[in-house]
Design a protein around this motif. Structure first.
Motif: not given
Length: 550
Positions: A320-323, A402-413, A415-425, A442-444
């Motif tokens: 996740i760190t490198m993704a 919200k924008k930061m979370g959406e960016y991380l979600k797009e990048q991680m999902e 790169t990392l096959e099989g990951l679903t990242l939901s956002l909790n604001q 995971i906490s920002y």
């Protein structure tokens, strides 16, 4: 934040403080002046804050918003002046220090008063510090008292709070015995956790202390004169303050505004005097004469909860760190002078004994490498017997988060096959509460330094530390931190190495957190605002020396 700092924040520190109105300690950028022509100009500063104040109890505060207000309405033995120089607060000059560096004797100024007219005495410090160390208080910052004799034993329930190595020799003489001769002790004393409390007043307020403007008492340049929760708060000049003649401002009005564009509109219509900018705002205002930037020492990162079965796997944490692309994150999403971080101890914060920036010792760690991230991810999934994973990212509310979370979600999902990242604001206080309970995947998060030493970033990840939300526990890490805090204080070069080794273990080997960025700030500020100081550790800003000139 910082914690500070955030930490101050930096906590800790507030993640959205990227967009807090900012100021500078640099003459060329902050509009500093001596306030000499401020006499006939209304001395009112109007600013915005992105969050409610969580607590005004110095024993319980953990966040940058609370510590920033405390820095202006309360005062410890020392405070930070220009260029973060430690200057006298309630202390009357430098302490006497014993030859072994373990006993400090402070003389207190006899004209320091609380806002109700009571004198500030040595007993006020004894009471406040014992309260922090007492396990019944459940102070997340209690570990900062471990530098004082018996602080750790008291907090772990092995000794009584009355056995803390601090005593009032008389009303205006305070003696402190340290557990170890830490080199940063004096700068620590400017931080909110070490501020005094008026025992009689605090006990009269009971559990309401620190929750309202009229259930809190002040000994700093200002008082918190009005507090409309989730809406606004106001600081007013404290006529009981010992150095009130230096204070030019009569009022500082804070309006709570979470949306950056709304804050910018308030600035454009003259309703506030400074405002932090988001990425799109920077492009709009970068040629303005009121556009300013400044570096910062707060570092933001993702915390992995190792109580979670998936995130207890080091390969998955590294993946996740490198993704995700951190350079693009800071260049497009932040665009405010922040820089990608591959570390926890920031650049240009601490100089080692051989004259190097601490950052140069370990350099960058776990840099973005999506191919390697995908490989580690697959190996991690195989080890835990899963082919798909759902995780949740806990974040603050607001448009920028919200924008930061959406960016991380797009990048991680991607790169990392099989990951679903939901956002909790969540609103600021809710987010802090959830994080403190460990009820997240995971906490920002972010951290601003509380004092000028790498330890302020490192010791919070030791086993059982009140600010260690990750459940990380490593005997090797704990030993490095313990040695740097005790036996290596007589060999500062070896201490520097131990702290660098600890950082490497934390980031590169165990991937306890995923660093995101070292904060920078871009903002607009009216030229009439002079003397505003920003700090690289402890409370973010000092209004004591501010004046309004036109």
């Amino acid at each position: 934040m910082k914690a500070k700092k955030m930490s101050l924040f930096l906590v800790m520190i507030l993640a959205l403080s990227t967009f807090l109105a900012a100021c500078s300690g640099d003459d060329s950028s902050s509009g500093k002046g001596d306030g000499g022509s401020a006499k006939d100009v209304e001395q009112v500063l109007n600013v915005v804050e992105t969050s409610e104040i969580p607590s005004m109890d110095t024993a319980l505060a953990t966040d940058s918003v609370s510590f920033n207000v405390m820095n202006n309405v309360m005062e410890g033995l020392y405070r930070l002046g220009e260029n973060d120089e430690v200057v006298d607060g309630v202390a009357d000059g430098d302490p006497e220090v014993s030859e072994d560096g373990l006993t400090y004797t402070f003389k207190l100024r006899e004209d320091a008063k609380w806002s109700n007219g009571d004198p500030v005495t040595a007993n006020d410090f004894v009471y406040a510090w014992q309260k922090v160390a007492n396990p019944d208080t459940a102070a997340q910052y209690a570990y900062m008292l471990y530098v004082i004799e018996n602080g750790e034993e008291i907090n772990s329930g092995k000794k009584e709070a009355s056995e803390l190595g601090v005593k009032a020799v008389d009303d205006y003489t305070l003696e402190v015995k340290l557990a170890n001769a830490v080199p940063y002790f004096k700068s620590l004393l400017s931080f909110g956790t070490f501020m005094p409390q008026n025992q009689k007043y605090v006990e009269e307020q009971g559990d309401k202390y620190g929750l309202e403007a009229d259930t809190t008492i002040y000994n700093g340049p200002f008082t918190l004169s009005e507090w409309k929760h989730e809406e606004s708060f106001k600081l007013s000049k404290n006529d009981q303050y010992w150095d009130k003649d230096t204070v030019k401002l009569e009022t500082v009005n804070f309006k709570i505004v979470k949306d950056t564009n709304t804050a910018v509109n308030l600035y454009e219509t003259g309703k506030i005097d400074r405002v932090g900018l988001s990425a799109e705002n920077v492009d709009t205002y970068k040629d303005s004469e009121e556009f300013l930037t400044e570096p910062d020492t707060s570092v933001f990162y993702l915390e992995f909860n190792q109580e979670d079965e998936v995130l207890s796997n080091a390969k998955i944490r590294k993946a996740i760190t490198m993704a995700f692309d951190k350079e693009s994150f800071v260049d497009t999403l932040l665009n405010n002078g922040s820089s990608a971080a591959y570390y926890i101890v920031p650049k240009e914060f601490y100089t080692t004994q051989d004259g190097k920036d601490f950052r140069d010792v370990n350099g960058d760690m776990l840099k973005t490498n999506k191919e390697e991230a995908a490989k580690l991810w697959a190996e991690g999934l195989k080890e835990i017997g899963k082919d798909s994973i759902e995780l949740e990212l806990l974040n603050y509310d607001g448009d920028s988060a919200k924008k930061m979370g959406e960016y991380l979600k797009e990048q991680m999902e991607t790169t990392l096959e099989g990951l679903t990242l939901s956002l909790n604001q969540q609103p600021f206080q809710n987010k802090l509460d959830i994080q403190a309970k460990g009820d997240f995947d995971i906490s920002y998060s972010g951290w601003g330094p509380d004092y000028q030493d790498p330890m302020t970033f490192l010791d919070m990840f030791t086993t059982g530390n009140g600010n260690n939300h990750t459940a990380y526990s490593s005997k090797d890490y704990d030993k490095l931190i313990k040695d740097a805090s005790t036996t290596l204080l007589d060999d500062l070069e070896a201490r520097d190495k131990a702290m660098a080794d600890a950082e490497k273990l934390l980031i590169e080997e165990d991937a306890v957190i995923a660093p995101l960025y070292q904060r920078g700030a871009s903002f607009l500020m009216k030229d009439k605002v002079k003397g505003l100081l920003s700090h690289s550790f402890g409370g973010d800003y000092s209004y004591k020396w501010v004046s309004i000139e036109e």
